[in-house]
Write a protein that holds these residues in place. Structure first.
Motif, mmCIF file in Angstrom:
data_model
loop_
_atom_site.group_PDB
_atom_site.id
_atom_site.type_symbol
_atom_site.label_atom_id
_atom_site.label_comp_id
_atom_site.label_asym_id
_atom_site.label_seq_id
_atom_site.Cartn_x
_atom_site.Cartn_y
_atom_site.Cartn_z
ATOM 1 N N SER B 89 0.828 -1.218 0.000
ATOM 2 C CA SER B 89 0.000 0.000 0.000
ATOM 3 C C SER B 89 0.856 1.260 0.000
ATOM 4 O O SER B 89 0.551 2.225 -0.706
ATOM 5 C CB SER B 89 -0.903 0.025 1.223
ATOM 6 N N ARG B 90 1.908 1.255 0.800
ATOM 7 C CA ARG B 90 2.765 2.449 0.939
ATOM 8 C C ARG B 90 3.407 2.800 -0.411
ATOM 9 O O ARG B 90 3.411 3.946 -0.835
ATOM 10 C CB ARG B 90 3.838 2.177 2.002
ATOM 11 N N VAL B 93 0.822 4.224 -2.779
ATOM 12 C CA VAL B 93 0.549 5.648 -2.491
ATOM 13 C C VAL B 93 1.662 6.518 -3.073
ATOM 14 O O VAL B 93 1.391 7.545 -3.715
ATOM 15 C CB VAL B 93 0.416 5.871 -0.960
ATOM 16 N N PHE B 156 -5.844 8.740 -1.550
ATOM 17 C CA PHE B 156 -6.281 8.894 -0.154
ATOM 18 C C PHE B 156 -6.870 7.587 0.378
ATOM 19 O O PHE B 156 -6.620 7.211 1.525
ATOM 20 C CB PHE B 156 -7.286 10.045 -0.025
ATOM 21 N N LYS B 157 -7.639 6.905 -0.480
ATOM 22 C CA LYS B 157 -8.219 5.629 -0.038
ATOM 23 C C LYS B 157 -7.113 4.587 0.186
ATOM 24 O O LYS B 157 -7.158 3.829 1.166
ATOM 25 C CB LYS B 157 -9.241 5.109 -1.055
ATOM 26 N N ARG B 159 -4.103 5.248 1.055
ATOM 27 C CA ARG B 159 -3.365 5.645 2.272
ATOM 28 C C ARG B 159 -4.074 5.168 3.532
ATOM 29 O O ARG B 159 -3.453 4.871 4.539
ATOM 30 C CB ARG B 159 -3.199 7.169 2.287
ATOM 31 N N ARG B 160 -5.426 5.108 3.434
ATOM 32 C CA ARG B 160 -6.207 4.618 4.592
ATOM 33 C C ARG B 160 -6.223 3.088 4.642
ATOM 34 O O ARG B 160 -6.917 2.503 5.475
ATOM 35 C CB ARG B 160 -7.647 5.128 4.505
ATOM 36 N N GLY B 161 -5.542 2.473 3.695
ATOM 37 C CA GLY B 161 -5.522 0.997 3.656
ATOM 38 C C GLY B 161 -6.765 0.426 3.003
ATOM 39 O O GLY B 161 -7.139 -0.722 3.261
ATOM 40 N N GLY B 162 -7.383 1.207 2.132
ATOM 41 C CA GLY B 162 -8.639 0.784 1.498
ATOM 42 C C GLY B 162 -8.478 -0.210 0.367
ATOM 43 O O GLY B 162 -9.485 -0.706 -0.157
ATOM 44 N N TYR B 163 -7.245 -0.475 -0.059
ATOM 45 C CA TYR B 163 -7.036 -1.437 -1.143
ATOM 46 C C TYR B 163 -6.071 -2.529 -0.675
ATOM 47 O O TYR B 163 -5.255 -2.311 0.222
ATOM 48 C CB TYR B 163 -6.457 -0.746 -2.371
#
Lengths: 95, 196
Positions: B89-90, B93, B156-157, B159-163
């Motif tokens: 994820s990081r 992003v 943004f999603k 970054r929130r861990g949404g994927y």
């Protein structure tokens, strides 16, 4: 350059090779623009390079190469029709 | 997947990456820009001297620079999708941020170009060439902005861990739209700035 460095360079990700090819083709188009070349063969070369570049983006960046043919055909067919018509329009203006 | 596996029809995915709805939108956009391109090419065939003379005033280096920027932005998006497919994820992003930055850079170069043309006295109503030039480039400019908005929302999603590796359709949807914007410019630049 050591053998390992050469190996590392050659083992770039496929998408990195695609990116490098797209950059090279763009620089070739810029060279044509800077020299001011025109005419039938140059127009043909530019249209082919546009077709190659857009097909690379569609196949490997968009990922259509991994999808069933019908989805890819819509984009490839579109590109072929548009480029052919552009070529026809320039042929009309050159004749 | 290697090339042989990619060519195996049984292994092909049924639908393109991302939401199907974005593909309807992408095909509609291709159609709209295609009409623009053909209208330009055929209008030019009736006004060759005017189009060739007007084209000389365009900043070809800025156009080429913007092509390099958009292609690089597309590459960053490819890397973002590749990262989320392995649950990074990081990294996803960071690649998306790089793509958004490249979009911003494109806009800055284009604004400088528009400003230069405005200072020289060229506008939408100068002649037929400039009507096409400003219509197509401003239309594309708006698409770059929309692409940046979509990528920002996706970023943004992410970054929130949404994927995740299992569910990243949103990233693929944003990526597909961004590649469409890139493809349009790949045609637009040689057509309007170079071919004569």
């Amino acid at each position: 350059m050591t053998q390992n460095t050469v190996k590392t360079f050659l083992y770039l990700r496929p998408c990195t090779w695609d990116w490098l090819l797209l950059m090279a083709l763009t620089l070739m188009i810029l060279m044509v623009a800077e020299t001011g070349l025109g005419g039938r063969y140059i127009v043909g070369l530019l249209i082919v390079s546009m077709l190659v570049k857009t097909q690379i983006v569609a196949d490997y960046f968009m990922g259509l190469k991994r999808v069933r043919l019908r989805w890819r055909l819509i984009v490839s067919g579109y590109l072929l029709v548009v480029m052919s018509m552009i070529g026809l329009a320039y042929k009309l203006s050159l004749s | 997947m290697n090339d042989a596996a990619i060519d195996d029809v049984s292994l092909k995915e049924k639908y393109p990456p991302g939401d199907l709805a974005i593909w309807v939108f992408i095909y509609a956009e291709f159609l709209a820009f295609g009409i623009f391109f053909l209208a330009y090419a055929f209008a030019r065939s009736y006004n060759v001297e005017l189009f060739n003379a007007s084209q000389l005033h365009l900043d070809k280096r800025a156009g080429a620079l913007n092509t390099l920027i958009l292609i690089t932005g597309s590459y960053f998006v490819v890397r973002a999708v590749a990262a989320i497919r392995v649950n990074q994820s990081r990294a996803c992003v960071n690649w998306l941020l790089a793509a958004i930055f490249s979009g911003g850079l494109f806009l800055i170069v284009k604004i400088f170009e528009f400003h230069g043309e405005y200072v020289q006295g060229y506008s939408l109503s100068s002649n037929l060439f400039y009507t096409f030039y400003f219509s197509m480039t401003v239309f594309h400019f708006m698409h770059v902005i929309l692409g940046m908005v979509i990528l920002t929302a996706v970023m943004f999603k992410a970054r929130r861990g949404g994927y995740s590796a299992e569910d990243h359709r949103g990233v693929e949807t944003g990526a597909s739209y961004w590649h469409m914007v890139d493809m349009v410019w790949i045609i637009l630049f040689p057509l309007v700035y170079v071919i004569h």
